[in-house]
Design a protein around this motif. Structure first.
Motif, PDB file in Angstrom:
ATOM      1  N   GLY A 302       0.770  -1.230   0.000  1.00 30.87           N
ATOM      2  CA  GLY A 302       0.000   0.000   0.000  1.00 30.87           C
ATOM      3  C   GLY A 302       0.802   1.281   0.000  1.00 30.87           C
ATOM      4  N   PHE A 303       2.101   1.228  -0.337  1.00 36.54           N
ATOM      5  CA  PHE A 303       2.912   2.448  -0.377  1.00 36.54           C
ATOM      6  C   PHE A 303       2.625   3.226  -1.659  1.00 36.54           C
ATOM      7  N   ASP A 304       2.827   4.546  -1.584  1.00 38.64           N
ATOM      8  CA  ASP A 304       2.756   5.351  -2.805  1.00 38.64           C
ATOM      9  C   ASP A 304       4.114   5.261  -3.503  1.00 38.64           C
ATOM     10  N   GLY A 446     -21.676  -1.538  -2.767  1.00 39.63           N
ATOM     11  CA  GLY A 446     -22.769  -0.839  -3.424  1.00 39.63           C
ATOM     12  C   GLY A 446     -22.343  -0.233  -4.753  1.00 39.63           C
ATOM     13  N   ALA A 447     -22.720   1.033  -4.973  1.00 41.44           N
ATOM     14  CA  ALA A 447     -22.438   1.705  -6.244  1.00 41.44           C
ATOM     15  C   ALA A 447     -20.944   1.856  -6.484  1.00 41.44           C
ATOM     16  N   GLU A 448     -20.178   2.037  -5.413  1.00 43.56           N
ATOM     17  CA  GLU A 448     -18.724   2.199  -5.548  1.00 43.56           C
ATOM     18  C   GLU A 448     -18.072   0.935  -6.110  1.00 43.56           C
ATOM     19  N   GLY A 449     -18.679  -0.208  -5.813  1.00 44.40           N
ATOM     20  CA  GLY A 449     -18.109  -1.474  -6.249  1.00 44.40           C
ATOM     21  C   GLY A 449     -18.187  -1.686  -7.747  1.00 44.40           C
ATOM     22  N   ASP A 466      -5.875   2.796  -2.978  1.00 45.34           N
ATOM     23  CA  ASP A 466      -7.111   3.528  -3.176  1.00 45.34           C
ATOM     24  C   ASP A 466      -8.352   2.655  -2.982  1.00 45.34           C
ATOM     25  N   LEU A 467      -8.145   1.352  -2.757  1.00 47.23           N
ATOM     26  CA  LEU A 467      -9.267   0.428  -2.620  1.00 47.23           C
ATOM     27  C   LEU A 467      -9.828   0.443  -1.208  1.00 47.23           C
ATOM     28  N   PRO A 468     -11.105   0.149  -1.059  1.00 41.46           N
ATOM     29  CA  PRO A 468     -11.675  -0.023   0.280  1.00 41.46           C
ATOM     30  C   PRO A 468     -10.990  -1.181   0.997  1.00 41.46           C
ATOM     31  N   ALA A 469     -10.947  -1.140   2.307  1.00 41.13           N
ATOM     32  CA  ALA A 469     -10.181  -2.104   3.103  1.00 41.13           C
ATOM     33  C   ALA A 469     -10.564  -3.550   2.803  1.00 41.13           C
ATOM     34  N   THR A 470     -11.856  -3.833   2.598  1.00 40.89           N
ATOM     35  CA  THR A 470     -12.293  -5.213   2.387  1.00 40.89           C
ATOM     36  C   THR A 470     -11.749  -5.807   1.089  1.00 40.89           C
ATOM     37  N   ILE A 474      -7.519  -8.381   0.135  1.00 40.18           N
ATOM     38  CA  ILE A 474      -7.489  -9.523  -0.793  1.00 40.18           C
ATOM     39  C   ILE A 474      -6.449  -9.296  -1.889  1.00 40.18           C
ATOM     40  N   VAL A 475      -6.470  -8.085  -2.471  1.00 37.71           N
ATOM     41  CA  VAL A 475      -5.525  -7.767  -3.542  1.00 37.71           C
ATOM     42  C   VAL A 475      -4.089  -7.808  -3.011  1.00 37.71           C
ATOM     43  N   GLU A 476      -3.856  -7.291  -1.816  1.00 39.02           N
ATOM     44  CA  GLU A 476      -2.515  -7.303  -1.244  1.00 39.02           C
ATOM     45  C   GLU A 476      -2.008  -8.729  -1.039  1.00 39.02           C
ATOM     46  N   GLN A 477      -2.876  -9.607  -0.531  1.00 41.45           N
ATOM     47  CA  GLN A 477      -2.473 -10.995  -0.329  1.00 41.45           C
ATOM     48  C   GLN A 477      -2.154 -11.681  -1.651  1.00 41.45           C
ATOM     49  N   VAL A 478      -3.000 -11.445  -2.645  1.00 37.88           N
ATOM     50  CA  VAL A 478      -2.782 -12.045  -3.968  1.00 37.88           C
ATOM     51  C   VAL A 478      -1.483 -11.515  -4.580  1.00 37.88           C
TER      52      VAL A 478
END
Length: 568
Positions: A302-304, A446-449, A466-470, A474-478
């Motif tokens: 999650g670093f910039d 919801g709509a953001e998804g 920039d992704l929501p925590a939930t 998942i993306v970080e683990q993958v």
């Protein structure tokens, strides 16, 4: 006869002045590769690119660097090396400007390809010119400067690239090197003075150049896209078959060319052959692993871009410290092999540790792993070129030096492509395995998804931070698991490097630079010719004295049944 003369041995200050422009040019070209490492996750999506485009932005430059390196090296043996390095630098700067104005992935990849041609010349010619003015034994203490260049460009590039991307725009990743390149051009023109080279007819092996380019390009394009083509496909058979045929034809042409691009006689030199094998692994570690570490810090942690650049400091520090320290030890004591063996072990260990990364690995441990990788590269990379230059024939210094760089770059190019292919394939498989979990997490937004789901479906990976925590977890683990799997490729190559280095002949380093060796070689040739002429003259005088016959002009004494002319 040659008109070559050798200037007096240069002082330390004169050497520093002479190589200052070369080191700045080398820094500029190296930074062009590292500066985009942390910015690519921003650049590629901004241009509408995919993971394959991500890989090719890096691979295109490495591929053309690899192809052009032996060509520049051969030209260095045939013509003015100072002019060549200025031409290569100019080529690089013009391509950098085009890359900065890129408006599509294709335009950026094309500009990067031309950047690689210039970078190949700068890298090859810098080391050849160093051999001209500094002896192998003395070169160690100057290797520290190369260590500084590599270390600063490795760590400074990503940091500068991140800052520019975050504050001004990613286009400045390419513009920032232009003023540095112009300065280095001026410094080289004003300070670099080389001894005049012997007159030599220039014969370019155009067919060899074409066949080498075709073979390398087909192989690298196939490696990069095999995940899309499939192992048993028409594309695979065509590209691999074409690469094999082009390679076979290249070898055939090189055995018959007057001035081959890569003289096959080099491979009869045990030092050169083993150094090439070792350099392939170092190329994978230097280019492949380093490139995807930036992706790990951004996608899995999650670093910039700026933060990801700062996180690479341990690797650069390991390279800088060990390159400088080992260079001083090599010059002081003359021993080199022990450091190469230790470096190969340390590099392989660091690579193996990086293959264990997860999304929550302690950052301290990650830093230790990167330091080990950088330290191993610092101990081995320049020393391999050094030992090859120590045993190469003076008139083949260009092709010998560039040959090691060529295979190191080929290793790096293949490494980036293979690691990128494994990474993309692994990421696709893992996202498929966790599709239900990811779909559920996105649906809960919801709509953001909807926009997030659209990004995944398009094949463009969203920016993790920039992704929501939930969804982010998942993306970080993958991403972490995929990148760690890709790093496994470097382990067997590291073992190969260690074995090759272990069998290198432990030849002492010479104390004469290349210009002095060439002068000595010419002097020996003149002395031998003079001695032969004197022997012929004595034999002729004895023949005249004993027979009273005068040999006809053009008939050498000692020939069978010489025609003679009786005295009147």
């Amino acid at each position: 006869m040659s008109d070559q003369s050798t200037a007096p041995r240069m002082t330390h200050r004169q050497v520093l002045e002479a190589i200052s422009g070369l080191l700045l040019a080398m820094f500029t070209s190296m930074m062009a590769n590292t500066i985009v490492g942390t910015s690519l996750p921003i650049i590629v999506p901004d241009l509408g690119g995919t993971q394959t485009d991500y890989t090719w932005v890096v691979t295109a430059a490495l591929l053309t660097t690899a192809i052009s390196t032996p060509i520049w090296g051969k030209l260095a043996d045939l013509t003015d090396r100072k002019v060549l390095v200025l031409v290569a630098l100019t080529f690089f700067l013009l391509a950098s400007a085009v890359a900065g104005f890129a408006t599509s992935p294709g335009m950026l990849i094309g500009a990067r390809a031309f950047q690689g041609i210039g970078a190949g010349g700068v890298a090859a010619l810098t080391q050849v010119i160093m051999a001209d003015i500094i002896s192998p034994r003395e070169r160690g203490k100057y290797m520290g400067l190369f260590g500084v260049v590599m270390g600063v460009s490795t760590v400074g590039g990503p940091i500068i690239g991140g800052l520019l991307t975050d504050s001004i725009g990613w286009h400045w990743n390419f513009f920032v090197g232009i003023p540095l390149g112009i300065i280095s051009f001026v410094v080289i023109v004003r300070t670099l003075r080389l001894s005049p080279r012997a007159n030599r007819k220039v014969r370019i092996d155009y067919l060899g150049i074409v066949l080498l380019s075709v073979a390398a390009s087909l192989l690298l394009i196939w490696v990069t896209n095999v995940k899309d083509y499939g192992w048993a496909s028409t594309e695979t058979y065509t590209m691999v078959g074409g690469a094999i045929v082009a390679t076979a034809l290249f070898i055939w042409v090189e055995t018959r060319a007057a001035e081959p691009v890569v003289p096959l006689s080099l491979f009869r030199n045990r030092t050169f052959t083993l150094s090439v094998l070792a350099s392939i692994s170092i190329g994978v570690a230097m280019f492949g692993t380093a490139v995807y570490l930036g992706q790990y810090f951004q996608m899995a942690r999650g670093f910039d871009p700026t933060g990801a650049g700062l996180m690479t400091i341990p690797m650069a520090a390991g390279m800088l410290i060990c390159s400088t320290l080992i260079g001083q030890l090599v010059t002081r004591y003359g021993a080199w092999k022990r450091y190469l063996v230790i470096g190969a072990i340390v590099m392989t260990t660091g690579n193996a540790m990086l293959a264990t990364l997860t999304y929550d690995t302690s950052l301290i441990l990650v830093g230790v792993y990167m330091f080990l990788l950088g330290a191993g590269m610092g101990m081995t990379m320049q020393n391999l070129v050094l030992v090859v230059q120590n045993t190469a024939r003076p008139e083949e210094m260009g092709v010998a030096s560039s040959g090691v760089n060529f295979f190191r770059t080929i290793g790096g190019t293949a490494g980036v492509a293979v690691i990128g292919s494994v990474l993309a394939s692994s990421m696709t498989d893992q996202l498929a395995q966790r599709k239900d979990e990811l779909t559920s997490a996105i649906a809960g937004l919801g709509a953001e998804g909807a926009s997030i789901a659209e990004q995944f479906q398009s094949g463009t990976m969203p920016i993790t931070r920039d992704l929501p925590a939930t969804v982010q977890v998942i993306v970080e683990q993958v991403a972490a698991t995929s990148i760690a799997h890709a790093f496994l490729i470097g382990i067997p190559l590291g073992v190969l490097s260690l074995v090759a280095i272990a069998f290198l002949p432990n030849i002492p380093l010479g104390r004469k630079n290349n210009a002095e060796r060439l002068q000595e070689q010419e002097t020996d040739a003149v002395d031998e010719l003079t001695a032969t002429e004197a022997a012929f003259a004595r034999e002729g005088a004895m023949a005249v004295a004993s027979t009273g016959a005068i040999p006809i002009v053009g008939e050498a004494p000692g020939q069978d049944a010489p025609r003679t002319e009786r005295r009147p």
